[in-house]
Motif scaffolding. Structure first.
Motif, short mmCIF file in Angstrom:
data_model
loop_
_atom_site.label_atom_id
_atom_site.label_comp_id
_atom_site.label_asym_id
_atom_site.label_seq_id
_atom_site.Cartn_x
_atom_site.Cartn_y
_atom_site.Cartn_z
N LEU A 269 -88.03 13.84 63.40
CA LEU A 269 -88.46 14.75 64.47
C LEU A 269 -87.57 15.97 64.65
N PRO A 270 -86.23 15.86 64.56
CA PRO A 270 -85.38 17.01 64.89
C PRO A 270 -85.78 18.28 64.14
N GLY A 271 -85.87 19.36 64.91
CA GLY A 271 -86.23 20.66 64.36
C GLY A 271 -87.72 20.94 64.37
N GLU A 272 -88.54 19.92 64.63
CA GLU A 272 -89.98 20.12 64.60
C GLU A 272 -90.50 20.58 65.97
N HIS A 273 -91.66 21.24 65.94
CA HIS A 273 -92.33 21.64 67.18
C HIS A 273 -92.72 20.38 67.94
N ALA A 274 -92.35 20.30 69.21
CA ALA A 274 -92.41 19.04 69.94
C ALA A 274 -93.84 18.58 70.22
N TYR A 275 -94.62 19.39 70.93
CA TYR A 275 -95.94 18.92 71.35
C TYR A 275 -96.84 18.61 70.16
N SER A 276 -96.89 19.50 69.19
CA SER A 276 -97.84 19.29 68.09
C SER A 276 -97.47 18.05 67.27
N HIS A 277 -96.19 17.70 67.21
CA HIS A 277 -95.81 16.53 66.43
C HIS A 277 -96.01 15.24 67.20
N VAL A 278 -95.95 15.29 68.53
CA VAL A 278 -96.40 14.13 69.31
C VAL A 278 -97.91 14.00 69.18
N ASN A 279 -98.61 15.12 69.25
CA ASN A 279 -100.06 15.09 69.09
C ASN A 279 -100.45 14.53 67.73
N ALA A 280 -99.67 14.83 66.71
CA ALA A 280 -99.96 14.32 65.37
C ALA A 280 -99.83 12.80 65.30
N LEU A 281 -99.02 12.20 66.18
CA LEU A 281 -98.94 10.75 66.22
C LEU A 281 -100.29 10.14 66.60
N CYS A 282 -101.09 10.89 67.35
CA CYS A 282 -102.44 10.43 67.68
C CYS A 282 -103.31 10.42 66.43
N SER A 283 -103.07 11.34 65.51
CA SER A 283 -103.78 11.32 64.23
C SER A 283 -103.40 10.07 63.44
N ALA A 284 -102.13 9.71 63.47
CA ALA A 284 -101.70 8.49 62.78
C ALA A 284 -102.42 7.29 63.36
N PHE A 285 -102.54 7.24 64.67
CA PHE A 285 -103.17 6.08 65.28
C PHE A 285 -104.65 6.01 64.92
N GLN A 286 -105.35 7.14 64.93
CA GLN A 286 -106.75 7.13 64.53
C GLN A 286 -106.91 6.74 63.07
N ALA A 287 -105.95 7.12 62.23
CA ALA A 287 -105.98 6.69 60.83
C ALA A 287 -105.83 5.17 60.75
N TYR A 288 -104.95 4.60 61.59
CA TYR A 288 -104.79 3.14 61.63
C TYR A 288 -106.09 2.46 62.03
N LEU A 289 -106.74 2.94 63.08
CA LEU A 289 -107.99 2.33 63.53
C LEU A 289 -109.06 2.43 62.45
#
Length: 615
Positions: A269-289
Motif C-alpha cells: 500500500l505505501p505510496g499508493e493513492h488511498a481511496y482508489s486502492h481501498v476501492n480496488a479491494l472491492c474488486s478483489a472481493f467480487q472476483a472471489y465471489l
C-alpha cells in the motif's frame, strides 16, 4: 425551418438509437442473471427491507435524496449532449463536471473530468428509490437514462484524461438503475456505453507508474483508475448485462502488482493513492465471489487489515494527502503538522463501508462492523451538507489546528459518493443468515423480512453512542424461533449487559464477536443493551507514542476552544460527559477545563484530535 428540421432529425435519431438499443438488449439476452461461485456466510438485506428512523443517518439520507432529486436534468446531461453535438440546454454545472478551457492540472482543475459523477448521482437516486419507493425518484432515474442514451458516443472520451474512472461510475449508475429502479433500457445503454469507451481503455489494469511512463497530454492522464473497474464489471455480469463483462472484469484485475502480493501478506500500500486502492479491494472481493478463487479473499482481507492496523487515524479514517504511508516511517504522526487533507471523507467512507460489508458477509467477523462503526461516527456523520452550487465537503482535517472546510472545486468526486453511502446506511446495519438476523450498527431503524415463513421485524430505538444503550423490539406474525445476533464491539467493557424482556441474558459476553440469542420470539419481546464504554488513549503511530487521541467507546473526542491547552494522560482519561446524551465532554486540566466534542457536533470552530502527553 432549420430549427424544426433539426428538432425532427434529433427526435428520429433518438428514437432510432432507442430502437437499436432495445433490439440489442433482446439479441444479447439480458434476462439471464449469473450466480456467484461463492455464497457468503451472511447475505445482504434488500434496500426496501430496512428503514431508517429519526436520527443523523435518516437526516443525511433525506437531505441527499432531496438534493439530487431537485437537480435539473438538463444540467446533469449537458456535458454528454455537448460532446455528442446535441442541443444542450441548461446552465453549466461548473467545477469538475463541465468542459472548460481553463483546465490546467494541477494548478486549475476546472473542467477536470466532465460528467464524471453522473453515474454516481444516478446510482444514489436508484438506491434512494429502492429505499423509499418514491415514484418521482424512479421517474427521474428513468428519465436520466433516456436522456443519456442518445448522447453515448466515443467522441466523449477524445482527449478525456480519466476514461476508466468515469466509465466505472457510469457502469455503476446504469446497473443500479436496472437493478433498483427497474429501468427497461439501462443494460442496453450500458452495452452501448461500453462499446464507446473500450477503444480508450488500455489492454490491462495499469499502475500509476505505468501510466506515467506512457505518452500523456498532461499529468491528469496519469491518474486513471483502471484497477477499480472489475467490481462493477462483475456486478454488471451478475445482473444480466452479458458474458463479456465477466471477461472484462478478469482483464482489469491488477494481480501482479496488487492482489498477488497482498494475498501473500506483503504490504504494497505505501505510496499508493488511498481511496482508489481501498476501492480496488472491492474488486478483489467480487472476483472471489465470481470465481471462487481464495486468493482474492486473502487479498481483500490482508489489504484491509493493512489499512486498519498501519494506516488509520483514531477516527478510522486513513490516507493523509490521499496517500498511504510506509509503516515505521512516522509519517502518520508527521502529517498532523503538514496537511489539512487528512481523510477523503465521503469517498473514503463509501469505499470503507463497501469492503467491510463484503468482508463481514464472507467471514462473520464482527471487527469489520467495529471498523465501520468508527468511520460512521467520527467521519461521515460529521460531513458538511452539499451546497446548491456543488460545494462539497471532501477532507476531514486532523491537523493540530484543524477546521471543517469545503473543497475549493465544485462537484468533486465526493459529491458522488456522498449520496451513495447515505443510501447504504440501512443495508450496512443488518445482515441475514439462514438462522436469523445479525445486528451490525446501532442506529434508529426497522428491518423487516420473512423468517421461516413468518413475517418478522426488528425496531431499533437508540441515541447511541451519545447514550450508550439501544433497544430492539421484535414483531412477528406468530411465535417464531430464530437467532438475533448482536455485535459486541471489541472495545466493550466488562459492565456491558444485555437483557431480554427485562431479564439478564445468561451468557458470557465476548467483546469482538457476535452474540447469538436463539429463542422463540413473540411480538413485543424486547432486547436491551447497555454498553460499558471505556476511555482509551490511542497513539497516532509507534514513532509518536505520546501523540494520542482520546476515545470513549467508538467515539473519538476532539478538543475545541483553546487548542494550546495541555492535559496529562490522567486528565484525559478522566473525561466526563457534560450531561447524559450530550455530544460535549469535559476534561479538567486544573485551573481550567478543556471542552471536547464529537465530530458531528463540530461546526465552524477550530479543533484538535491528537494531544501531546508526557511519557
Amino acid at each position: 425551418m432549420n430549427k424544426t428540421s433539426r428538432r425532427t432529425f434529433l427526435k428520429a435519431s433518438a428514437a432510432a438509437a432507442g430502437s437499436m438499443l432495445l433490439a440489442r438488449k433482446t439479441e444479447l439476452g439480458y434476462a439471464a442473471v449469473a450466480k456467484d461461485a461463492i455464497v457468503p456466510t451472511l447475505s445482504q438485506f434488500e434496500y426496501s427491507e430496512v428503514r431508517l428512523l429519526d436520527g443523523t443517518a435518516l437526516e443525511q439520507f433525506n437531505a441527499n435524496h432531496a438534493f439530487f432529486l431537485a437537480l435539473d436534468d438538463n444540467r446533469l446531461l449537458k456535458p454528454f449532449r455537448q460532446r455528442a453535438g446535441l442541443p444542450a440546454p441548461g446552465e453549466d454545472m461548473g467545477g469538475w463536471y463541465t468542459f472548460s478551457d481553463e483546465f490546467d492540472p494541477p494548478k486549475n482543475m476546472t473542467g477536470y473530468i466532465p460528467g464524471h459523477t453522473f453515474g454516481q448521482y444516478l446510482s444514489g437516486l436508484a438506491r434512494a428509490y429502492a429505499v423509499t419507493g418514491s415514484k418521482p425518484t424512479q421517474e427521474k432515474v428513468q428519465r436520466l437514462v433516456r436522456g443519456f442514451a442518445p448522447t453515448v458516443t466515443g467522441k466523449f472520451y477524445v482527449d478525456y484524461p480519466l476514461p476508466a474512472y468515469t466509465f466505472d461510475k457510469t457502469n455503476c449508475g446504469l446497473i443500479d438503475a436496472h437493478q433498483f429502479a427497474a429501468d427497461p433500457q439501462a443494460l442496453a445503454v450500458l452495452n452501448h456505453a461500453t462499446d464507446a469507451v473500450l477503444p480508450f481503455l488500455p489492454e490491462k489494469a495499469l499502475t500509476r507508474a505505468e501510466q506515467n511512463a506512457r505518452p500523456h497530454k498532461n499529468i491528469a492522464f496519469t491518474w486513471d483508475e483502471t484497477y477499480t473497474l472489475p467490481e462493477n464489471l462483475y456486478l454488471a455480469y451478475k445482473r444480466g448485462a452479458g458474458d463479456r463483462y465477466q471477461q472484462l472484469a478478469a482483464r482489469y484485475l491488477q494481480n501482479k502488482d496488487y492482489f498477488d502480493p497482498l494475498a501473500d501478506g506483503k504490504n504494497v500500500l505505501p505510496g499508493e493513492h488511498a481511496y482508489s486502492h481501498v476501492n480496488a479491494l472491492c474488486s478483489a472481493f467480487q472476483a472471489y465471489l465470481s470465481t471462487g478463487n481464495e486468493k482474492y479473499l486473502r487479498a481483500a482481507r490482508n489489504g484491509f487489515d493493512f489499512v486498519r492496523t498501519t494506516q488509520s487515524f483514531a477516527t478510522g479514517g486513513w490516507g493523509p494527502d490521499e496517500t498511504f504511508r510506509a509503516p515505521g516511517s512516522g509519517e502518520m504522526g508527521e502529517s498532523l503538522a503538514q496537511t489539512h487533507a487528512s481523510f477523503e471523507t465521503p469517498c473514503g467512507a463509501y469505499g470503507h463501508f463497501k469492503v467491510t460489508r463484503y468482508l463481514l458477509r464472507a467471514t462473520g467477523d464482527s471487527r469489520y462492523g467495529d471498523s465501520m462503526e468508527r468511520v460512521l461516527y467520527n467521519t461521515i456523520f460529521g460531513a458538511k451538507p452539499l451546497l446548491e452550487d456543488g460545494t462539497t465537503f471532501y477532507y476531514s482535517d486532523y491537523n493540530n489546528t484543524a477546521s471543517k472546510f469545503y473543497h475549493q472545486d465544485k462537484w468533486p468526486c465526493c459529491s458522488g459518493t456522498f449520496p451513495q453511502i447515505t443510501a447504504d446506511y440501512g443495508i450496512s446495519s443488518y445482515f441475514r443468515s439462514a438462522r436469523g438476523v445479525y445486528v451490525n450498527l446501532y442506529i434508529p431503524s426497522r428491518v423487516t423480512w420473512m423468517q421461516n415463513g413468518v413475517r418478522t421485524s426488528l425496531i431499533q430505538k437508540t441515541s447511541y453512542p451519545d447514550v450508550p444503550e439501544t433497544s430492539l423490539e421484535v414483531n412477528v406474525d406468530r411465535l417464531s424461533s430464530f437467532v438475533v445476533a448482536l455485535r459486541i464491539p471489541q472495545w466493550a467493557g466488562p459492565g456491558t449487559t444485555i437483557t431480554v424482556n427485562g431479564a439478564r441474558f445468561a451468557s458470557d459476553l465476548k467483546p469482538g464477536a457476535f452474540l447469538p440469542i436463539d429463542r422463540s420470539w413473540k411480538s413485543g419481546d424486547r432486547i436491551e443493551i447497555s454498553f460499558d464504554m471505556p476511555t482509551q488513549l490511542e497513539a497516532i503511530d509507534p514513532q509518536h507514542p505520546n501523540t494520542v487521541a482520546l476515545l470513549k467507546g467508538p467515539l473519538a473526542l476532539f478538543a475545541t476552544g483553546d487548542l494550546s491547552a495541555k492535559a496529562s494522560k490522567a486528565q484525559l482519561l478522566g473525561v466526563r460527559q457534560f450531561a447524559r446524551g450530550s455530544s460535549d465532554w469535559i476534561v479538567e486540566t486544573g485551573a481550567e477545563r478543556m471542552t471536547m466534542k464529537t465530530f458531528p457536533a463540530i461546526k465552524d470552530e477550530k479543533y484538535r484530535l491528537y494531544h501531546e502527553v508526557n511519557s
